[in-house]
Scaffold this motif. Structure first.
Motif, PDB file in Angstrom:
ATOM      1  N   PRO A   8       0.813  -1.216   0.000  1.00  0.00           N
ATOM      2  CA  PRO A   8       0.000   0.000   0.000  1.00  0.00           C
ATOM      3  C   PRO A   8       0.845   1.264   0.000  1.00  0.00           C
ATOM      4  O   PRO A   8       0.427   2.294  -0.479  1.00  0.00           O
ATOM      5  N   ASP A   9       2.069   1.202   0.541  1.00  0.00           N
ATOM      6  CA  ASP A   9       2.908   2.384   0.595  1.00  0.00           C
ATOM      7  C   ASP A   9       3.309   2.866  -0.789  1.00  0.00           C
ATOM      8  O   ASP A   9       3.391   4.057  -1.032  1.00  0.00           O
ATOM      9  N   LEU A  10       3.594   1.949  -1.711  1.00  0.00           N
ATOM     10  CA  LEU A  10       3.951   2.359  -3.060  1.00  0.00           C
ATOM     11  C   LEU A  10       2.770   3.066  -3.721  1.00  0.00           C
ATOM     12  O   LEU A  10       2.927   4.126  -4.324  1.00  0.00           O
ATOM     13  N   GLY A  11       1.595   2.505  -3.595  1.00  0.00           N
ATOM     14  CA  GLY A  11       0.407   3.135  -4.161  1.00  0.00           C
ATOM     15  C   GLY A  11       0.129   4.492  -3.537  1.00  0.00           C
ATOM     16  O   GLY A  11      -0.164   5.465  -4.236  1.00  0.00           O
ATOM     17  N   SER A  12       0.247   4.579  -2.212  1.00  0.00           N
ATOM     18  CA  SER A  12       0.028   5.856  -1.514  1.00  0.00           C
ATOM     19  C   SER A  12       1.052   6.892  -1.949  1.00  0.00           C
ATOM     20  O   SER A  12       0.718   8.062  -2.139  1.00  0.00           O
ATOM     21  N   CYS A  13       2.299   6.459  -2.092  1.00  0.00           N
ATOM     22  CA  CYS A  13       3.347   7.379  -2.540  1.00  0.00           C
ATOM     23  C   CYS A  13       3.030   7.895  -3.939  1.00  0.00           C
ATOM     24  O   CYS A  13       3.140   9.097  -4.202  1.00  0.00           O
ATOM     25  N   MET A  14       2.627   7.003  -4.826  1.00  0.00           N
ATOM     26  CA  MET A  14       2.309   7.410  -6.194  1.00  0.00           C
ATOM     27  C   MET A  14       1.142   8.396  -6.187  1.00  0.00           C
ATOM     28  O   MET A  14       1.173   9.410  -6.892  1.00  0.00           O
ATOM     29  N   GLN A  15       0.119   8.094  -5.394  1.00  0.00           N
ATOM     30  CA  GLN A  15      -1.033   9.004  -5.284  1.00  0.00           C
ATOM     31  C   GLN A  15      -0.576  10.375  -4.787  1.00  0.00           C
ATOM     32  O   GLN A  15      -1.018  11.412  -5.273  1.00  0.00           O
ATOM     33  N   PRO A  47       6.780  10.325 -18.723  1.00  0.00           N
ATOM     34  CA  PRO A  47       7.894  10.681 -17.842  1.00  0.00           C
ATOM     35  C   PRO A  47       7.449  11.051 -16.433  1.00  0.00           C
ATOM     36  O   PRO A  47       8.170  10.801 -15.470  1.00  0.00           O
ATOM     37  N   THR A  48       6.259  11.639 -16.280  1.00  0.00           N
ATOM     38  CA  THR A  48       5.764  11.987 -14.957  1.00  0.00           C
ATOM     39  C   THR A  48       5.537  10.730 -14.127  1.00  0.00           C
ATOM     40  O   THR A  48       5.889  10.680 -12.946  1.00  0.00           O
ATOM     41  N   LEU A  49       4.962   9.694 -14.751  1.00  0.00           N
ATOM     42  CA  LEU A  49       4.753   8.425 -14.058  1.00  0.00           C
ATOM     43  C   LEU A  49       6.098   7.785 -13.726  1.00  0.00           C
ATOM     44  O   LEU A  49       6.320   7.307 -12.619  1.00  0.00           O
ATOM     45  N   GLN A  50       7.027   7.801 -14.667  1.00  0.00           N
ATOM     46  CA  GLN A  50       8.346   7.221 -14.423  1.00  0.00           C
ATOM     47  C   GLN A  50       9.054   7.925 -13.276  1.00  0.00           C
ATOM     48  O   GLN A  50       9.618   7.279 -12.386  1.00  0.00           O
ATOM     49  N   ASP A  54      10.103   6.150  -9.803  1.00  0.00           N
ATOM     50  CA  ASP A  54      11.503   6.169  -9.356  1.00  0.00           C
ATOM     51  C   ASP A  54      11.632   6.825  -7.982  1.00  0.00           C
ATOM     52  O   ASP A  54      12.336   6.323  -7.101  1.00  0.00           O
ATOM     53  N   ALA A  55      10.968   7.973  -7.814  1.00  0.00           N
ATOM     54  CA  ALA A  55      11.052   8.691  -6.541  1.00  0.00           C
ATOM     55  C   ALA A  55      10.460   7.867  -5.404  1.00  0.00           C
ATOM     56  O   ALA A  55      11.027   7.810  -4.312  1.00  0.00           O
ATOM     57  N   CYS A  56       9.335   7.207  -5.658  1.00  0.00           N
ATOM     58  CA  CYS A  56       8.694   6.407  -4.613  1.00  0.00           C
ATOM     59  C   CYS A  56       9.556   5.205  -4.231  1.00  0.00           C
ATOM     60  O   CYS A  56       9.690   4.879  -3.050  1.00  0.00           O
ATOM     61  N   ILE A  57      10.154   4.580  -5.210  1.00  0.00           N
ATOM     62  CA  ILE A  57      11.032   3.445  -4.915  1.00  0.00           C
ATOM     63  C   ILE A  57      12.206   3.924  -4.063  1.00  0.00           C
ATOM     64  O   ILE A  57      12.570   3.289  -3.070  1.00  0.00           O
ATOM     65  N   ASP A  58      12.782   5.080  -4.420  1.00  0.00           N
ATOM     66  CA  ASP A  58      13.890   5.637  -3.641  1.00  0.00           C
ATOM     67  C   ASP A  58      13.451   5.993  -2.221  1.00  0.00           C
ATOM     68  O   ASP A  58      14.157   5.697  -1.259  1.00  0.00           O
ATOM     69  N   GLU A  59      12.280   6.630  -2.091  1.00  0.00           N
ATOM     70  CA  GLU A  59      11.789   7.024  -0.770  1.00  0.00           C
ATOM     71  C   GLU A  59      11.541   5.811   0.113  1.00  0.00           C
ATOM     72  O   GLU A  59      11.889   5.807   1.297  1.00  0.00           O
ATOM     73  N   LEU A  60      10.925   4.779  -0.451  1.00  0.00           N
ATOM     74  CA  LEU A  60      10.656   3.572   0.325  1.00  0.00           C
ATOM     75  C   LEU A  60      11.966   2.868   0.685  1.00  0.00           C
ATOM     76  O   LEU A  60      12.110   2.351   1.796  1.00  0.00           O
ATOM     77  N   ASP A  61      12.914   2.895  -0.244  1.00  0.00           N
ATOM     78  CA  ASP A  61      14.226   2.306   0.036  1.00  0.00           C
ATOM     79  C   ASP A  61      14.887   3.036   1.199  1.00  0.00           C
ATOM     80  O   ASP A  61      15.489   2.410   2.076  1.00  0.00           O
TER      81      ASP A  61
END
Length: 142
Positions: A8-15, A47-50, A54-61
């Motif tokens: 859920p965190d990845l989805g929330s981050c994307m939202q 590019p906005t989605l990409q 990328d940012a969400c993966i980095d933040e969660l990492d």
């Protein structure tokens, strides 16, 4: 691997980054599964989605949450098409030895045959060709 709690965190981050996504599933190995349902009508090539992904993966990492991406069938087929377009482009731009992508590419491994790719990487035209062709692939192989 991705923990179920991370899903859920990845989805929330994307939202939170303004990308309206659908439900995020995981595969049998626990990897976040990027499917057509998750993309929710968004273009994987946007590019906005990409940038958001990328940012969400980095933040969660940074939070210690390992997010490993896998691709659903529809998205994977699109990615395979992009890899083929990249290979064709590389050859058109002077890297004649650039191989076609592995036909059984699943998104978990290097998309091109390693030995053939290694030969092509030393081609003097590689850098210039890659600069032209790299935008054809959403998640660049390099």
């Amino acid at each position: 691997t991705t923990s179920v709690a991370a899903v859920p965190d990845l989805g929330s981050c994307m939202q939170g980054k303004g990308i309206d996504v659908g439900a995020l599933d995981t595969d049998e190995e626990g990897r976040s599964l990027i499917t057509a349902a998750f993309l929710n009508g968004n273009d994987l090539g946007d590019p906005t989605l990409q940038d958001a992904l990328d940012a969400c993966i980095d933040e969660l990492d940074d939070l210690g949450i390992d997010v490993v991406i896998a691709y659903g069938a529809v998205v994977l087929e699109d990615l395979r098409g992009q890899l083929q377009a990249y290979a064709d482009c590389m050859r058109e731009h002077g890297v004649e030895e650039w191989p076609d992508p592995n036909p059984d590419f699943t998104g978990k491994e290097i998309p091109f045959p390693v030995v053939e790719m290694g030969v092509a990487l030393v081609d003097p035209d590689f850098g210039a060709a890659n600069d032209v062709c790299e935008p054809l692939v959403v998640f660049s192989p390099f």
